[in-house]
Design a protein around this motif. Structure first.
Motif, mmCIF file in Angstrom:
data_model
loop_
_atom_site.group_PDB
_atom_site.id
_atom_site.type_symbol
_atom_site.label_atom_id
_atom_site.label_comp_id
_atom_site.label_asym_id
_atom_site.label_seq_id
_atom_site.Cartn_x
_atom_site.Cartn_y
_atom_site.Cartn_z
ATOM 1 N N ARG A 71 -7.501 6.055 7.376
ATOM 2 C CA ARG A 71 -6.698 6.084 8.607
ATOM 3 C C ARG A 71 -7.466 6.792 9.726
ATOM 4 O O ARG A 71 -7.489 6.340 10.873
ATOM 5 N N LYS A 72 -8.149 7.884 9.393
ATOM 6 C CA LYS A 72 -8.935 8.611 10.404
ATOM 7 C C LYS A 72 -10.135 7.780 10.874
ATOM 8 O O LYS A 72 -10.459 7.759 12.060
ATOM 9 N N PHE A 73 -10.801 7.100 9.945
ATOM 10 C CA PHE A 73 -11.928 6.255 10.341
ATOM 11 C C PHE A 73 -11.464 5.123 11.251
ATOM 12 O O PHE A 73 -12.140 4.772 12.214
ATOM 13 N N ARG A 74 -10.327 4.537 10.928
ATOM 14 C CA ARG A 74 -9.821 3.419 11.737
ATOM 15 C C ARG A 74 -9.511 3.835 13.167
ATOM 16 O O ARG A 74 -9.490 3.003 14.066
ATOM 17 N N SER A 75 -9.268 5.112 13.385
ATOM 18 C CA SER A 75 -8.946 5.583 14.734
ATOM 19 C C SER A 75 -10.190 5.693 15.624
ATOM 20 O O SER A 75 -10.071 5.849 16.832
ATOM 21 N N LEU A 76 -11.372 5.599 15.044
ATOM 22 C CA LEU A 76 -12.610 5.689 15.820
ATOM 23 C C LEU A 76 -12.887 4.361 16.529
ATOM 24 O O LEU A 76 -12.720 3.293 15.947
ATOM 25 N N THR A 77 -13.342 4.439 17.741
ATOM 26 C CA THR A 77 -13.667 3.247 18.522
ATOM 27 C C THR A 77 -14.784 2.453 17.852
ATOM 28 O O THR A 77 -15.821 3.014 17.493
ATOM 29 N N SER A 78 -14.570 1.174 17.698
ATOM 30 C CA SER A 78 -15.559 0.235 17.140
ATOM 31 C C SER A 78 -16.107 0.700 15.796
ATOM 32 O O SER A 78 -17.272 0.467 15.468
ATOM 33 N N LEU A 117 -4.419 7.543 -1.773
ATOM 34 C CA LEU A 117 -4.573 8.758 -0.979
ATOM 35 C C LEU A 117 -5.711 8.607 0.022
ATOM 36 O O LEU A 117 -5.598 9.000 1.193
ATOM 37 N N ARG A 118 -6.810 8.018 -0.418
ATOM 38 C CA ARG A 118 -7.979 7.785 0.445
ATOM 39 C C ARG A 118 -7.587 6.931 1.655
ATOM 40 O O ARG A 118 -7.966 7.221 2.789
ATOM 41 N N SER A 119 -6.818 5.876 1.404
ATOM 42 C CA SER A 119 -6.368 5.012 2.503
ATOM 43 C C SER A 119 -5.459 5.758 3.466
ATOM 44 O O SER A 119 -5.593 5.626 4.684
#
Length: 176
Positions: free
Chosen positions: A134-141, A127-129
């Motif tokens: 997923r939201k963290f991965r969308s942040l630039t760098s 669930l965390r992934s």
């Protein structure tokens, strides 16, 4: 801040104090937001009876898939309230999420995850992934930024620890 703004705050008398205070409040908001996320995710995977601290301890026990002592758990979490950790360990054991292991020839115990604990922590991880990571991965760098933030937080932790040790060596002035 521009001079047209007035700060009358006992914790922020100059720019550095203001920035440290803002950081401290940001840390408190992150901790509270993290606790709300954990509670919401726990509800979805069936861990809703856990308090936030118990949730964290459960994942620490699971970390690296090897048993941990109460003292090791305390050290990993930078906590010095071993009786509270032991209380949480008893609750986790009663819930069937961990197992208490006696080390042969000693009075020491370690704790390991049970099959139920493994299943529920796997569900939480999935669930965390799906939601959080997923939201963290969308942040630039993000990967570089979070690595820098983690390093800075570790340094700041050391400064707070050293300041706490220093403060215990001081006496309050008698004229206060």
């Amino acid at each position: 801040m521009k001079s047209k703004y007035y700060r009358n705050w006992h914790l922020a008398n100059d720019e550095t104090e203001f920035k440290v205070t803002e950081m401290e409040f940001a840390l408190m908001r992150v901790i509270e937001a993290f606790a709300r996320w954990v509670a919401a995710a726990d509800e979805m995977v069936g861990l809703s009876d856990l308090k936030h601290a118990e949730h964290v301890i459960l994942h620490v026990i699971r970390m690296q898939n090897r048993p941990k002592s109460g003292a090791t758990i305390a050290r990993l979490l930078n906590r010095d309230d071993l009786p509270n950790i032991q209380y949480s360990l008893r609750k986790l054991e009663s819930a069937g999420l961990i197992h208490k292991n006696k080390e042969a020839g000693t009075k020491n115990h370690t704790y390991s995850i049970t099959k139920l604990g493994e299943r529920l922590t796997n569900e939480y991880s999935k669930l965390r992934s799906e939601i959080l990571i997923r939201k963290f991965r969308s942040l630039t760098s993000f990967d570089e930024r979070v690595e820098d933030a983690t390093e800075l937080l570790s340094i700041i932790t050391g400064i707070y620890e050293e300041s706490a040790r220093t403060s215990v060596t001081l006496n309050r002035a008698s004229d206060v």
